[in-house]
Design a protein around this motif. Structure first.
Motif, PDB file in Angstrom:
ATOM      1  N   GLU A 295     -64.197   9.916-121.335  1.00  0.00           N
ATOM      2  CA  GLU A 295     -65.045   9.373-122.400  1.00  0.00           C
ATOM      3  C   GLU A 295     -66.493   9.757-122.147  1.00  0.00           C
ATOM      4  OE1 GLU A 295     -64.673   5.322-123.526  1.00  0.00           O
ATOM      5  OE2 GLU A 295     -62.475   5.298-123.378  1.00  0.00           O
ATOM      6  N   GLY A 296     -67.219   9.933-123.237  1.00  0.00           N
ATOM      7  CA  GLY A 296     -68.635  10.255-123.128  1.00  0.00           C
ATOM      8  C   GLY A 296     -69.133  10.923-124.387  1.00  0.00           C
ATOM      9  N   GLU A 297     -70.307  11.540-124.295  1.00  0.00           N
ATOM     10  CA  GLU A 297     -70.912  12.224-125.432  1.00  0.00           C
ATOM     11  C   GLU A 297     -70.522  13.695-125.424  1.00  0.00           C
ATOM     12  OE1 GLU A 297     -75.281  13.417-127.345  1.00  0.00           O
ATOM     13  OE2 GLU A 297     -75.156  12.347-125.426  1.00  0.00           O
ATOM     14  N   ALA A 298     -69.991  14.169-126.540  1.00  0.00           N
ATOM     15  CA  ALA A 298     -69.715  15.601-126.683  1.00  0.00           C
ATOM     16  C   ALA A 298     -71.042  16.315-126.883  1.00  0.00           C
ATOM     17  CB  ALA A 298     -68.789  15.848-127.867  1.00  0.00           C
ATOM     18  N   VAL A 299     -71.404  17.166-125.922  1.00  0.00           N
ATOM     19  CA  VAL A 299     -72.752  17.747-125.956  1.00  0.00           C
ATOM     20  C   VAL A 299     -72.784  19.200-126.409  1.00  0.00           C
ATOM     21  CG1 VAL A 299     -73.745  16.157-124.281  1.00  0.00           C
ATOM     22  CG2 VAL A 299     -72.593  18.220-123.460  1.00  0.00           C
ATOM     23  N   SER A 300     -71.686  19.940-126.220  1.00  0.00           N
ATOM     24  CA  SER A 300     -71.706  21.350-126.613  1.00  0.00           C
ATOM     25  C   SER A 300     -70.315  21.944-126.425  1.00  0.00           C
ATOM     26  CB  SER A 300     -72.705  22.144-125.761  1.00  0.00           C
ATOM     27  OG  SER A 300     -72.279  22.186-124.400  1.00  0.00           O
ATOM     28  N   ILE A 301     -70.171  23.196-126.907  1.00  0.00           N
ATOM     29  CA  ILE A 301     -69.030  24.002-126.491  1.00  0.00           C
ATOM     30  C   ILE A 301     -69.589  25.208-125.741  1.00  0.00           C
ATOM     31  CG2 ILE A 301     -67.404  23.306-128.281  1.00  0.00           C
ATOM     32  CD1 ILE A 301     -68.088  25.912-129.773  1.00  0.00           C
ATOM     33  N   THR A 302     -68.813  25.718-124.801  1.00  0.00           N
ATOM     34  CA  THR A 302     -69.238  26.870-124.023  1.00  0.00           C
ATOM     35  C   THR A 302     -68.903  28.159-124.753  1.00  0.00           C
ATOM     36  OG1 THR A 302     -67.137  27.170-122.851  1.00  0.00           O
ATOM     37  CG2 THR A 302     -68.682  25.531-121.946  1.00  0.00           C
ATOM     38  N   GLU A 303     -69.297  29.282-124.162  1.00  0.00           N
ATOM     39  CA  GLU A 303     -68.963  30.588-124.727  1.00  0.00           C
ATOM     40  C   GLU A 303     -67.454  30.835-124.721  1.00  0.00           C
ATOM     41  OE1 GLU A 303     -70.794  32.920-126.236  1.00  0.00           O
ATOM     42  OE2 GLU A 303     -72.568  31.658-126.130  1.00  0.00           O
ATOM     43  N   SER A 304     -66.735  30.036-123.948  1.00  0.00           N
ATOM     44  CA  SER A 304     -65.275  30.146-123.920  1.00  0.00           C
ATOM     45  C   SER A 304     -64.598  29.159-124.863  1.00  0.00           C
ATOM     46  CB  SER A 304     -64.753  29.918-122.492  1.00  0.00           C
ATOM     47  OG  SER A 304     -65.270  30.883-121.607  1.00  0.00           O
ATOM     48  N   GLY A 305     -65.412  28.374-125.593  1.00  0.00           N
ATOM     49  CA  GLY A 305     -64.853  27.402-126.518  1.00  0.00           C
ATOM     50  C   GLY A 305     -64.472  26.086-125.876  1.00  0.00           C
TER      51      GLY A 305
END
Length: 328
Positions: A295-305
């Motif tokens: 659980e937590g805040e979704a902050v980003s996706i990486t270059e690998s998705g």
């Protein structure tokens, strides 16, 4: 594009702008007998196409059923490869299963399997997918990209971007959002699911099977009661019925465009478009994987998705595959 004789006949009526065409002209152009033309005309009538017989002039097309078959799709296609071979079914167990068979038979890049109804449609983790007859888009696109097997999951994100961009170009009354990794939501309800399956050897992909299920023309009463609070359709959100075949053509155009962009130039542009339409980034989420719950805040996706989640202790956790629940 491979057309059956029936498709060729339908193509001529669809491009005749309402003018009658004689059976003899069709027979001469297609090098078949008048009897063969008559039989195909009867089949088209059984499929819902309405014709008027105009004395001494032939047949006139009066109305076209809401179908997503080859004959109608070719009117709108602007792609080079995607949708140039179509396997259309009124009813099929699953378009994914048919696509697996076609891959083994050597089906080319961009081949589409599409059905009006699935009796055993499925989503991720073998979950059942409700495929209302004649109301949605239930299709699988066979893609043969020159990428390594570890890049395959990114095609789910490429597909999500493609569908969102197609929705934005076709519809004006709602804003679609992507829920990582494979759902598209409108006003918090699911309209679209994506299932990516891979046929590969150790170091190369033979094919990706991109399964796409889109709720298009359902009304609320068409959904089972258990889904009415979490599912919606384009028609509900747009406020009017949708011409499915035109939208399919737009989805295939976008998928070819962004798929080629990814293969040629990498994930950078796709990542920007994905984040722009994301309904996940910045939200509190619960990710349930096979091993743990994060659980937590979704902050980003990486270059690998990979989805990155910032937990309460500040640690960033990368999530490769999970069920995601939006908490806020």
């Amino acid at each position: 594009m491979h057309f059956t004789m029936k498709d060729e006949i339908l193509k001529r009526f669809l491009t005749a702008n309402g003018e009658p065409i004689s059976g003899q002209v069709l027979a001469d152009e297609l090098n078949v007998s008048r009897t063969a033309i008559w039989k195909h005309m009867q089949t088209l009538k059984q499929e819902g196409y309405e014709f008027e017989t105009v004395k001494k002039r032939g047949y006139k097309l009066l109305s076209v059923p809401d179908k997503v078959d080859m004959g109608q799709l070719q009117q709108f296609l602007t792609t080079e490869r995607y949708g140039r071979q179509v396997h259309y079914y009124e009813t099929v167990e699953s378009t994914q299963l048919v696509a697996h068979e076609l891959v083994r038979a050597g089906a080319p890049d961009g081949t589409v399997v599409i059905a009006e109804h699935q009796t055993a449609g499925r989503g991720r983790m073998m979950r059942e997918w409700e495929s209302t007859e004649g109301q949605g888009i239930w299709m699988t696109v066979i893609i043969r990209p020159d990428i390594a097997p570890h890049q395959a999951p990114q095609f789910t994100l490429v597909t999500a971007v493609s569908i969102v961009e197609a929705m934005k170009s076709c519809f004006k009354n709602f804003t679609p959002e992507i829920k990582w990794p494979n759902d598209i939501l409108v006003n918090g309800k699911k309209t679209t699911g994506i299932l990516t399956e891979m046929v590969a050897e150790a170091d190369r992909i033979q094919a990706l099977l991109i399964g796409i299920g889109i709720n298009v023309n359902q009304q609320e009463s068409d959904f089972p009661e258990s889904l009415q609070s979490i599912a919606t359709s384009i028609a509900i959100e747009e406020g009017e019925p949708v011409e499915r075949v035109h939208f399919v053509a737009n989805v295939l155009e976008a998928l070819e465009k962004y798929g080629d962009e990814y293969v040629k130039n990498g994930f950078s542009q796709i990542k920007q478009l994905w984040e722009k339409s994301s309904g996940t980034i910045g939200k509190q989420v619960k990710a349930t994987t096979l091993r743990e719950v994060v659980e937590g805040e979704a902050v980003s996706i990486t270059e690998s998705g990979v989805l990155e989640i910032r937990q309460a202790n500040g640690e960033i956790k990368g999530i490769y595959s999970a069920d995601i629940e939006l908490l806020s």
